[in-house]
Design a protein around this motif. Structure first.
Motif, PDB file in Angstrom:
ATOM      1  N   ALA A  74     -24.434  11.862 -22.699  1.00  0.00           N
ATOM      2  CA  ALA A  74     -23.730  11.460 -23.728  1.00  0.00           C
ATOM      3  C   ALA A  74     -23.570  10.378 -23.808  1.00  0.00           C
ATOM      4  O   ALA A  74     -23.935   9.569 -25.330  1.00  0.00           O
ATOM      5  CB  ALA A  74     -22.834  13.028 -24.492  1.00  0.00           C
ATOM      6  N   HIS A  75     -22.373   9.993 -23.175  1.00  0.00           N
ATOM      7  CA  HIS A  75     -21.431   8.805 -22.714  1.00  0.00           C
ATOM      8  C   HIS A  75     -23.029   7.682 -23.406  1.00  0.00           C
ATOM      9  O   HIS A  75     -22.990   5.844 -23.503  1.00  0.00           O
ATOM     10  CB  HIS A  75     -21.019   8.565 -21.621  1.00  0.00           C
ATOM     11  CG  HIS A  75     -19.391   8.958 -22.164  1.00  0.00           C
ATOM     12  ND1 HIS A  75     -17.935   8.791 -21.830  1.00  0.00           N
ATOM     13  CD2 HIS A  75     -19.185  10.411 -22.700  1.00  0.00           C
ATOM     14  CE1 HIS A  75     -17.270   9.569 -22.919  1.00  0.00           C
ATOM     15  NE2 HIS A  75     -17.710  10.617 -23.002  1.00  0.00           N
ATOM     16  N   ARG A  76     -23.768   7.870 -22.131  1.00  0.00           N
ATOM     17  CA  ARG A  76     -25.006   7.128 -21.960  1.00  0.00           C
ATOM     18  C   ARG A  76     -25.335   6.519 -23.087  1.00  0.00           C
ATOM     19  O   ARG A  76     -25.911   5.243 -22.961  1.00  0.00           O
ATOM     20  CB  ARG A  76     -25.308   6.863 -19.872  1.00  0.00           C
ATOM     21  CG  ARG A  76     -24.725   7.318 -18.669  1.00  0.00           C
ATOM     22  CD  ARG A  76     -24.697   7.961 -17.881  1.00  0.00           C
ATOM     23  NE  ARG A  76     -24.573   7.581 -16.487  1.00  0.00           N
ATOM     24  CZ  ARG A  76     -24.732   8.609 -15.573  1.00  0.00           C
ATOM     25  NH1 ARG A  76     -25.598   9.163 -15.007  1.00  0.00           N
ATOM     26  NH2 ARG A  76     -24.107   8.442 -14.304  1.00  0.00           N
ATOM     27  N   LEU A  77     -25.975   7.250 -22.907  1.00  0.00           N
ATOM     28  CA  LEU A  77     -26.797   7.358 -23.995  1.00  0.00           C
ATOM     29  C   LEU A  77     -25.808   6.589 -25.230  1.00  0.00           C
ATOM     30  O   LEU A  77     -27.333   6.162 -26.353  1.00  0.00           O
ATOM     31  CB  LEU A  77     -27.484   9.051 -25.474  1.00  0.00           C
ATOM     32  CG  LEU A  77     -28.582   9.608 -24.180  1.00  0.00           C
ATOM     33  CD1 LEU A  77     -28.530  11.223 -24.481  1.00  0.00           C
ATOM     34  CD2 LEU A  77     -29.878   8.770 -24.083  1.00  0.00           C
ATOM     35  N   LEU A  78     -25.124   7.067 -25.990  1.00  0.00           N
ATOM     36  CA  LEU A  78     -23.983   6.466 -26.961  1.00  0.00           C
ATOM     37  C   LEU A  78     -24.544   5.204 -27.099  1.00  0.00           C
ATOM     38  O   LEU A  78     -24.528   3.977 -27.931  1.00  0.00           O
ATOM     39  CB  LEU A  78     -22.734   7.061 -27.374  1.00  0.00           C
ATOM     40  CG  LEU A  78     -21.486   6.607 -28.124  1.00  0.00           C
ATOM     41  CD1 LEU A  78     -22.583   6.661 -29.683  1.00  0.00           C
ATOM     42  CD2 LEU A  78     -20.768   6.669 -28.508  1.00  0.00           C
ATOM     43  N   GLN A  79     -23.881   4.529 -25.186  1.00  0.00           N
ATOM     44  CA  GLN A  79     -23.743   2.817 -25.070  1.00  0.00           C
ATOM     45  C   GLN A  79     -25.401   2.517 -25.097  1.00  0.00           C
ATOM     46  O   GLN A  79     -25.199   0.883 -25.994  1.00  0.00           O
ATOM     47  CB  GLN A  79     -22.907   2.712 -23.644  1.00  0.00           C
ATOM     48  CG  GLN A  79     -22.700   1.169 -23.017  1.00  0.00           C
ATOM     49  CD  GLN A  79     -21.988   0.716 -24.263  1.00  0.00           C
ATOM     50  OE1 GLN A  79     -20.760   2.007 -24.743  1.00  0.00           O
ATOM     51  NE2 GLN A  79     -22.087  -0.271 -25.317  1.00  0.00           N
ATOM     52  N   ASP A 136     -25.631  -0.574 -27.965  1.00  0.00           N
ATOM     53  CA  ASP A 136     -26.295  -2.226 -27.367  1.00  0.00           C
ATOM     54  C   ASP A 136     -27.480  -2.159 -28.004  1.00  0.00           C
ATOM     55  O   ASP A 136     -28.373  -2.927 -27.474  1.00  0.00           O
ATOM     56  CB  ASP A 136     -26.485  -1.556 -25.780  1.00  0.00           C
ATOM     57  CG  ASP A 136     -25.125  -2.061 -25.257  1.00  0.00           C
ATOM     58  OD1 ASP A 136     -24.153  -2.138 -25.810  1.00  0.00           O
ATOM     59  OD2 ASP A 136     -25.245  -1.528 -24.063  1.00  0.00           O
ATOM     60  N   GLY A 137     -28.738  -1.231 -29.188  1.00  0.00           N
ATOM     61  CA  GLY A 137     -29.278  -1.656 -29.417  1.00  0.00           C
ATOM     62  C   GLY A 137     -30.220  -0.968 -28.716  1.00  0.00           C
ATOM     63  O   GLY A 137     -31.579  -1.905 -29.173  1.00  0.00           O
ATOM     64  N   GLY A 138     -31.003  -0.080 -27.978  1.00  0.00           N
ATOM     65  CA  GLY A 138     -31.478   0.213 -27.123  1.00  0.00           C
ATOM     66  C   GLY A 138     -32.662   1.244 -27.728  1.00  0.00           C
ATOM     67  O   GLY A 138     -32.266   2.076 -28.834  1.00  0.00           O
ATOM     68  N   LYS A 139     -33.734   1.188 -27.146  1.00  0.00           N
ATOM     69  CA  LYS A 139     -34.430   2.507 -27.428  1.00  0.00           C
ATOM     70  C   LYS A 139     -34.486   3.540 -26.719  1.00  0.00           C
ATOM     71  O   LYS A 139     -34.368   4.080 -26.164  1.00  0.00           O
ATOM     72  CB  LYS A 139     -36.395   1.436 -27.474  1.00  0.00           C
ATOM     73  CG  LYS A 139     -36.228   0.889 -27.799  1.00  0.00           C
ATOM     74  CD  LYS A 139     -38.148   0.124 -27.821  1.00  0.00           C
ATOM     75  CE  LYS A 139     -38.896  -0.831 -29.392  1.00  0.00           C
ATOM     76  NZ  LYS A 139     -38.281  -1.656 -28.466  1.00  0.00           N
TER      77      LYS A 139
END
Length: 717
Positions: free
Chosen positions: A581-586, A590-593
């Protein structure tokens, strides 16, 4: 003139179906073998000419239905490509019978112990299904497609004057002993508790063959039994050396370059509240009053994703473990101690990197603003729950003002959550006081108080709001962004109906009209039974009517909490899904797809499965310690409450220490007893005496089996 069709009476047709089922059961014992009709007739004990004629007719029917096929003229084999075959995971019960869970099917398929073939607990199996005696669907195992596991825990029994032995496995769900040739003893002696690896199971052999890969020690000894529990569930109790080395190399400095990328919150009042024996502090709260009169509350979570990077052996190990395991006398951490108890632990008077959810709340606990991102904090104080509770009750002591503001806001949030359909299961958990040798010298119950609820509410808030931030856009529309959710499905309607019918006999009413009414009814029921004799029983049955919470990429909501979107974000030291969840939130900040959903779903399933194993291991360690504690009370009499009822007996729990023991029906000599599943009771056939779930009974402790983790009780009149 066309031939008249031969008329087969309904009775005869039914008879042929019955013979067909017997034939399939017989042929499935060795589904790759070819049989002629004489061998089949012999195999099902149909030997006279009239019976053999029926066998031939039944074979023709099975062939027409494509359940069997003719391998060569007059010789038959089971048709493994038939419509009636299904694939699923097998789950054994104590009687040796099993159920196969098939994805997409609502009900599990029952498999009689005679038809499990060489399947073992957790195996993926191919089964053939049929309706037995016109009742529910049943099945037979055709073959094991994939072993759920190949390593088991058991006790070596060397056969006297022979050069072989058998490992007798602990779990009743492994329905066979494992044959061990002398050369595969691995240094184990007769009577040792061991880990055995199954090497092969030849067709036709009664037992699989194996080799001993680890000697755990003498059965009943504390360390042996704790290591046995971990080995039983395939949970490691040590880290590989290279993982420890990798963890030791981590840069633990709070360098200014990294600080510059974060919100520096080190000057704001911050503290942790945790159990008194905790070492891994993965969450902290900060609080300050803003000029506009609102409160800025920071929920700060250890920034594990800063240190544990995807693709490293440290991350691979954490993913495989997926969770820390909390046994009675120790924690088996997901991350090496240098991370879990030091680098990532939010210890007082140390600067720490955190990932935070910061909320601006007004005096009515309404959110005015929210922010998510990386921070650096400095915890001023470490509170135990007891110390924080003291501040709430006495309004005295350091930081009492801050704690009481948080407590007031938490109570508003909790009340609102319950009014919107959250269910409040507040069950107390059993804990042990251990001496220096890990011997249980006392038992107490962990009861949630205001300080526990305070932390719980702010963690729930962070988990919910992170989930909503990723799943909804500013207009409130669903984004379809891939994320890992903590989901809890609606309760099983049939279980709710039987709960409603059962509690009505005690005068309680339930409204099952819709989800909201069900939640209100459950909360009212749990409130109304408090302190009553039937409290434990009704709480247990209400819990059993609930689905299990799991991890998923599908946001189906969390029924128990009453949330549409919910995740686990607040414990990345001890739960891998939080790290995801932390990695996906960041990634989204960061505007990731949106990343690949199928890949994440696989990870979610693995985490759910490891969570279940950890919970089972934790439960086993509690049972072991309860049996150890009760060893000192053999022969003593207690007042207990019936906590479970089955065909072979019922369980009684002793309220003051949570220990549970079995009363076998065969030991009740005053009558012949029969089980009634609907009323959760057993009845005496002659005198009508009844033992029902929730009843109080007097019992004597007659046996404490440390190895089976089982207590046997006897009813005292």
């Amino acid at each position: 003139m066309p031939k008249k069709r031969k008329y087969i009476s309904q009775k005869n047709d039914h008879k042929l179906q019955e013979i067909g089922r017997l034939i399939l059961r017989f042929m499935n014992e060795n589904s790759t073998k070819v049989y002629n009709y004489k061998q089949i007739a012999e195999g099902i004990d149909y030997k006279n000419p009239r019976q053999r004629e029926l066998v031939i007719q039944a074979l023709h029917k099975l062939q027409a239905a494509e359940r069997i096929k003719e391998a060569e003229k007059g010789k038959y084999i089971v048709n493994l490509n038939i419509k009636g075959t299904l694939t699923g995971i097998i789950d054994f019960n104590q009687s040796g019978n099993a159920y196969v869970n098939v994805e997409g099917l609502e009900d599990d398929i029952f498999i009689h112990s005679k038809n499990v073939k060489d399947a073992l607990q957790g195996d993926k199996v191919l089964i053939v299904t049929y309706t037995y005696k016109g009742k529910k669907l049943e099945g037979s195992v055709l073959e094991v497609l994939e072993r759920g596991r190949t390593e088991f825990v058991g006790t070596l029994q060397v056969v006297a004057h022979k050069d072989f032995g058998f490992v007798v496995c602990d779990k009743k769900t492994i329905n066979t002993d494992i044959f061990i040739p002398k050369g595969n003893f691995g240094g184990a002696n007769d009577g040792d508790k061991v880990v055995v690896k199954m090497t092969e199971w030849k067709p036709g052999d009664k037992n699989p063959e194996g080799e001993i890969i680890q000697v755990l020690g003498a059965p009943g000894e504390h360390e042996t039994e704790i290591h046995s529990i971990l080995a039983e569930y395939g949970l490691p109790y040590q880290f590989p050396e290279e993982v420890e080395r990798d963890a030791d190399k981590i840069d633990r400095s709070i360098n200014e370059e990294e600080v510059a990328k974060r919100w520096d919150m080190r000057g704001i009042t911050t503290f942790t509240i945790d159990p008194k024996d905790a070492k891994d502090f993965d969450d902290a709260l900060s609080i300050r009053k803003l000029e506009n009169g609102n409160w800025e509350i920071g929920v700060h979570i250890a920034d594990v994703s800063h240190y544990v990077v995807p693709g490293t052996i440290l991350d691979d190990e954490a993913y495989q473990r997926a969770t820390s395991v909390y046994l009675v006398d120790r924690v088996v951490p997901m991350l090496p101690e240098v991370l879990s108890n030091d680098v990532c632990s939010l210890r007082p008077n140390e600067d720490k990197f955190t990932f935070s959810a910061v909320f601006e709340l007004d005096d009515d606990a309404k959110i005015k603003k929210q922010w998510f991102g990386r921070t650096v904090i400095h915890s001023d104080r470490r509170f135990t729950y007891e110390e924080a509770q003291e501040r709430i009750e006495t309004k005295e002591g350091d930081l009492q003002e801050e704690i009481n503001v948080l407590d007031r806001l938490a109570k508003i949030m909790r009340a609102e959550r319950i009014s919107k359909g959250a269910i409040t299961f507040d069950r107390s958990e059993v804990r042990f006081n251990l001496d220096e040798n890990n011997e249980p010298v006392g038992v107490y119950f962990k009861i949630s108080k205001d300080s526990n609820h305070l932390i719980e509410e702010f963690m729930l808030l962070a988990n919910k709001k992170v989930s909503e931030f990723i799943s909804l856009n500013k207009k409130g529309d669903i984004t379809q962004n891939t994320f890992i959710y903590r989901v809890h499905d609606d309760p099983d309607p049939a279980k709710l109906e039987s709960l409603r019918d059962f509690v009505s006999t005690f005068g309680y009413k339930m409204d099952l009209a819709n989800s909201k009414k069900v939640a209100e009814s459950l909360n009212r029921l749990l409130h109304d039974v408090k302190g009553k004799g039937e409290e434990n029983m009704i709480e247990t049955l209400a819990m059993r009517s609930m689905s299990k919470a799991v991890y998923s990429t599908e946001p189906i909501g969390h029924y128990g909490l009453g949330f549409d979107f919910y995740t686990h974000f607040t414990s990345p030291i001890r739960r891998y899904p939080d790290l995801i969840a932390h990695r996906l939130l960041q990634h989204y900040l960061d505007g990731g797809k949106s990343p690949n959903k199928a890949e994440l779903e696989e990870k979610a399933k693995h985490c759910s499965s490891m969570e279940r194993l950890a919970a089972d291991a934790e439960r086993d360690s509690i049972k072991f310690m309860q049996v150890k504690f009760m060893e000192k009370h053999l022969g003593e009499t207690f007042t207990g409450v019936i906590s479970g009822v089955a065909e072979f007996g019922f369980w009684v729990e002793i309220p003051e220490n949570g220990a549970e023991g079995l009363i076998k029906l065969r030991d009740l000599v005053d009558d012949s007893y029969s089980y009634d599943a609907k009323t959760h009771a057993v009845y005496g056939m002659r005198h009508g005496k009844r033992y029902q779930l929730g009843d109080q009974v007097q019992i004597k402790v007659v046996k404490a089996n440390l190895i089976q983790k089982q207590l046997d009780f006897k009813i005292v009149e």
